[in-house]
Design a protein around this motif. Structure first.
Motif, PDB file in Angstrom:
ATOM      1  N   PRO A 167       0.837  -1.204   0.000  1.00 12.08           N
ATOM      2  CA  PRO A 167       0.000   0.000   0.000  1.00 12.08           C
ATOM      3  C   PRO A 167       0.874   1.257   0.000  1.00 12.08           C
ATOM      4  O   PRO A 167       1.881   1.303   0.693  1.00 12.08           O
TER       5      PRO A 167
ATOM      6  N   ARG B  57      -7.531   1.917   6.823  1.00  6.54           N
ATOM      7  CA  ARG B  57      -6.501   0.886   6.665  1.00  6.54           C
ATOM      8  C   ARG B  57      -6.323   0.083   7.949  1.00  6.54           C
ATOM      9  O   ARG B  57      -6.126  -1.130   7.905  1.00  6.54           O
TER      10      ARG B  57
ATOM     11  N   VAL C 186      -4.369  -3.271   6.953  1.00  7.23           N
ATOM     12  CA  VAL C 186      -3.420  -2.843   5.924  1.00  7.23           C
ATOM     13  C   VAL C 186      -2.122  -2.315   6.545  1.00  7.23           C
ATOM     14  O   VAL C 186      -1.047  -2.456   5.960  1.00  7.23           O
TER      15      VAL C 186
ATOM     16  N   ASP D 278      -6.230  -2.023  -1.054  1.00  3.40           N
ATOM     17  CA  ASP D 278      -5.014  -2.435  -0.344  1.00  3.40           C
ATOM     18  C   ASP D 278      -5.245  -3.760   0.373  1.00  3.40           C
ATOM     19  O   ASP D 278      -4.417  -4.669   0.305  1.00  3.40           O
TER      20      ASP D 278
END
Length: 187
Positions: free
Chosen positions: A109, A123, A128, A156
């Motif tokens: 990412p 995220r 992530v 992501d």
């Protein structure tokens, strides 16, 4: 997603890239001296497990440009040289140093700024932030930038879930041939 095999490949490709592209980087550095006076851009970014690291790129905007996400900056802020560097992705080459240091992977990412709280939260919820950020990834080759935090975090997470050695090389190849380029302004 990020095991010792990927780390070994990252390190080897980054080192080979820095050696092979040293002349190109030297030319960009010299041109950048004339363009902005400070050709290297350093900025604190969010790394794995929310650890800060200093991302290194070639500068594409004047030195006095605000330190915010690129989608919040007017495209007219990009210099002529900067526009060329972005289009050709040459502005990203110094990030190979971040890969050598183990702060980034070639694929992962894209690292955001600490002031991009909506993206960080999205995220974090999807896991992530448990992987190294990367120079390119699924979102980049699909033209999704940081102006769409939920969509970006979702792509992501999808990349992390489906990660394989073949996806790693596929994303690098797609980036090298320009897939997703021009679909967004990156900083």
């Amino acid at each position: 997603m990020h095991n010792s095999l990927i780390r070994t490949i990252d390190f080897s490709l980054a080192l080979a890239g820095l050696i092979a592209l040293a002349p190109v980087m030297g030319v960009v550095y010299i041109l950048g001296k004339f363009d902005t006076g400070q050709p290297v851009f350093r900025q604190e970014r969010v790394g794995r497990h929310l650890q800060p690291f200093t991302l290194v790129k070639f500068r594409t905007m004047p030195v006095e440009t605000a330190s915010v996400a690129t989608h919040l900056i007017q495209a007219s802020s990009v210099t002529k040289l900067g526009s060329f560097l972005r289009k050709t992705k040459l502005d990203e080459l110094p990030q190979l140093i971040n890969v050598l240091r183990g702060e980034m992977s070639l694929v992962g990412p894209r690292p955001c700024l600490f002031n991009q709280q909506e993206l960080i939260n999205a995220r974090d919820k999807l896991g992530v932030l448990d992987v190294l950020p990367g120079i390119t990834g699924l979102a980049q080759v699909n033209g999704v930038d940081m102006s769409e935090p939920q969509k970006l975090a979702s792509l992501d997470a999808e990349m992390i879930r489906s990660f394989s050695l073949s996806l790693y090389f596929k994303l690098i190849l797609q980036t090298a041939i320009g897939k997703g380029a021009g679909d967004q302004i990156r900083h």
